[in-house]
Design a protein around this motif. Structure first.
Motif, mmCIF file in Angstrom:
data_model
loop_
_atom_site.group_PDB
_atom_site.id
_atom_site.type_symbol
_atom_site.label_atom_id
_atom_site.label_comp_id
_atom_site.label_asym_id
_atom_site.label_seq_id
_atom_site.Cartn_x
_atom_site.Cartn_y
_atom_site.Cartn_z
ATOM 1 N N ARG A 241 0.824 -1.210 0.000
ATOM 2 C CA ARG A 241 0.000 0.000 0.000
ATOM 3 C C ARG A 241 0.861 1.264 0.000
ATOM 4 N NH1 ARG A 241 -4.524 0.512 -1.804
ATOM 5 N NH2 ARG A 241 -5.543 1.651 -0.101
ATOM 6 N N LEU A 242 2.007 1.207 0.643
ATOM 7 C CA LEU A 242 2.909 2.362 0.601
ATOM 8 C C LEU A 242 3.378 2.633 -0.824
ATOM 9 C CD1 LEU A 242 5.026 1.768 3.831
ATOM 10 C CD2 LEU A 242 3.459 3.675 3.419
ATOM 11 N N THR A 243 3.641 1.583 -1.590
ATOM 12 C CA THR A 243 4.066 1.784 -2.986
ATOM 13 C C THR A 243 2.913 2.255 -3.851
ATOM 14 O OG1 THR A 243 3.608 -0.501 -3.676
ATOM 15 C CG2 THR A 243 5.791 -0.038 -2.753
ATOM 16 N N GLU A 244 1.693 1.913 -3.471
ATOM 17 C CA GLU A 244 0.516 2.321 -4.250
ATOM 18 C C GLU A 244 0.059 3.742 -3.926
ATOM 19 O OE1 GLU A 244 -1.409 -2.180 -4.714
ATOM 20 O OE2 GLU A 244 -2.253 -0.752 -3.263
ATOM 21 N N GLY A 245 0.565 4.297 -2.837
ATOM 22 C CA GLY A 245 0.285 5.701 -2.542
ATOM 23 C C GLY A 245 -0.816 5.971 -1.551
ATOM 24 N N LYS A 246 -1.362 4.947 -0.898
ATOM 25 C CA LYS A 246 -2.379 5.174 0.136
ATOM 26 C C LYS A 246 -2.312 4.057 1.156
ATOM 27 C CE LYS A 246 -7.300 5.852 1.076
ATOM 28 N NZ LYS A 246 -8.678 5.904 0.512
ATOM 29 N N LEU A 247 -2.205 4.421 2.435
ATOM 30 C CA LEU A 247 -2.136 3.459 3.531
ATOM 31 C C LEU A 247 -3.122 3.877 4.607
ATOM 32 C CD1 LEU A 247 -0.667 1.056 5.006
ATOM 33 C CD2 LEU A 247 0.798 2.810 6.050
ATOM 34 N N TYR B 273 6.958 8.940 4.702
ATOM 35 C CA TYR B 273 6.360 8.507 3.433
ATOM 36 C C TYR B 273 5.508 9.638 2.869
ATOM 37 C CZ TYR B 273 8.100 4.068 5.060
ATOM 38 O OH TYR B 273 8.934 3.068 5.514
ATOM 39 N N ASN C 106 4.949 10.753 0.005
ATOM 40 C CA ASN C 106 4.227 10.542 -1.245
ATOM 41 C C ASN C 106 3.044 9.576 -1.087
ATOM 42 O OD1 ASN C 106 6.025 12.217 -2.707
ATOM 43 N ND2 ASN C 106 7.485 10.520 -2.881
ATOM 44 N N THR C 107 2.785 9.180 0.137
ATOM 45 C CA THR C 107 1.672 8.271 0.415
ATOM 46 C C THR C 107 0.609 8.999 1.225
ATOM 47 O OG1 THR C 107 3.145 6.349 0.437
ATOM 48 C CG2 THR C 107 1.004 6.103 1.510
ATOM 49 N N ARG C 108 -0.649 8.900 0.792
ATOM 50 C CA ARG C 108 -1.744 9.473 1.576
ATOM 51 C C ARG C 108 -2.018 8.546 2.758
ATOM 52 N NH1 ARG C 108 -5.968 12.878 0.651
ATOM 53 N NH2 ARG C 108 -4.270 14.134 -0.199
ATOM 54 N N ILE C 109 -1.832 9.056 3.981
ATOM 55 C CA ILE C 109 -2.019 8.270 5.187
ATOM 56 C C ILE C 109 -3.400 8.579 5.763
ATOM 57 C CG2 ILE C 109 -1.143 7.716 7.482
ATOM 58 C CD1 ILE C 109 0.742 6.956 5.146
#
Length: 374
Positions: free
Chosen positions: A24-30, A60, A62-65
């Motif tokens: 999910r971190l590589t996909e941009g949303k966790l 992270y 670049n990831t929407r948390i």
């Protein structure tokens, strides 16, 4: 009994990989979920999930948390087993931290093993959620930890962690080690012996951050090559009768006698609607399919008690404790009426009573849900 010194990593124990989290971190949303008691509850604004979340966000960018903090003070894994779907699973949590070593501490071993395993099996059943167990501290654990022993409530959680391959973080041990080393004064950690200050919460959070550094140290690009197929079925449960399969009796299906209303509940976010009355002698009738029954309430010192019977048996009355810290209402409290009935259909009658206790100061009866254990 496992001892602290038996563990190669005393505080952090990494078992397996955070496969879903990495992907999910590589996909941009966790989406991160937290569930536990008052030590995890997000309403204080400073508990340990705060520094953990801030670390993830900072590292992270670049990831929407997305954060789903489902912690509620004075609740245990029994209530959590009924809340897992609504408050974590249906909200798409990819990584869930479970904190109930303290609030389950007073429950009998058999009971907490069943409720904890039921909660964990629900969270793990989809194969798309990573689960991490975290252990905080209460004063009852002091003697065991001083002697280098793992308190029973934690040791039993560790047995589940080993069986299901779940990582764990002993936050309470990390903070105690800081106290022993002089980095943290006891009064900075737990001025009341249980609830951490902002500094104490930071100590808890740092131990979880240390775990995340280790668990996420692999190149995240490798996660893209991880198969997305669902893992095999969960192993057979350790605890017979665990609370994995739970359901609800819709409030609309309950037959009433007396002045009742179903109300949207605006004072406690964890309740959607409640079946409510303030009339002594009001009654409820319903049936359910299963082997166990639990009722959840918006509870406090103004709450009435009730008497109930199942399948026409003897009447039994509730007599719930109202600690000094308990307010007039606002405590989402679970009352388990039965957990060992024959599997099948059962008929239930409930009557509202005052209770005639010095600390029972009102006649509110606000039923949040009727839970069924299958």
């Amino acid at each position: 009994m496992a001892t602290i010194n038996d563990k190669e990593n005393e505080v952090v124990r990494v078992r397996g990989e955070l496969t879903n989290t990495k992907r999910r971190l590589t996909e941009g949303k966790l989406t991160i979920g937290y569930i536990g008691g008052s030590i995890t509850d997000g309403r204080s604004g400073h508990n340990w999930p705060e520094p953990v979340t801030r670390w993830v966000v900072a590292n992270y960018p670049n990831t929407r948390i997305v954060v789903e903090n489902a912690g509620i003070g004075a609740t245990g894994s029994d209530l959590a087993a009924f809340r897992a779907k609504r408050d974590l699973i249906d909200r798409g949590c990819d990584l869930v931290f479970v904190e109930f070593a303290v609030n389950d501490n007073g429950a009998p071993t058999e009971r907490r093993n069943k409720t904890r395993e039921g909660l964990l099996r629900q969270l793990l059943s989809s194969g798309t959620t990573d689960v991490v167990l975290v252990y905080t501290y209460c004063q009852d654990m002091y003697a065991s930890m001083k002697e280098g022993r793992m308190p029973p409530s934690i040791a039993e959680f560790e047995a589940l962690a080993e069986y299901y391959g779940l990582s764990s973080v002993w936050m309470g041990l990390h903070a105690l080690n800081e106290v022993k080393a002089g980095f943290l004064r006891w009064e900075e950690w737990l001025p009341d012996g249980l609830h951490p200050t902002e500094r104490g919460s930071l100590s808890y959070g740092v131990s979880v951050i240390d775990f995340l550094r280790r668990a996420l140290s692999d190149d995240l690009a490798d996660a893209e090559r991880v198969s997305r197929s669902r893992p095999g079925a969960l192993p057979e449960p350790l605890a017979p009768g665990n609370w994995e399969r739970v359901a609800f009796v819709p409030l609309e299906d309950v037959r009433t006698e007396g002045p009742w209303s179903i109300r949207r509940w605006v004072t406690l976010a964890w309740i959607d609607q409640a079946l409510s009355t303030s009339a002594i002698g009001s009654k409820l009738y319903f049936s359910f399919e299963g082997r166990g029954l639990a009722l959840a309430f918006d509870f406090g010192k103004l709450s009435a008690e009730c008497r109930y019977r199942i399948d026409g048996g003897a009447w039994q009355a509730t007599a719930r404790e109202r600690p000094d810290w308990c307010g007039p209402h606002g405590w989402l409290k679970l009352e388990t009426l039965a957990d060992d009935l024959p599997q099948g259909r059962h008929e239930v009658e409930i009557e509202v009573i005052h209770g005639n206790k010095p600390d029972c100061a009102g006649t509110r009866f606000d039923l949040a849900f009727i839970g069924v254990i299958k």
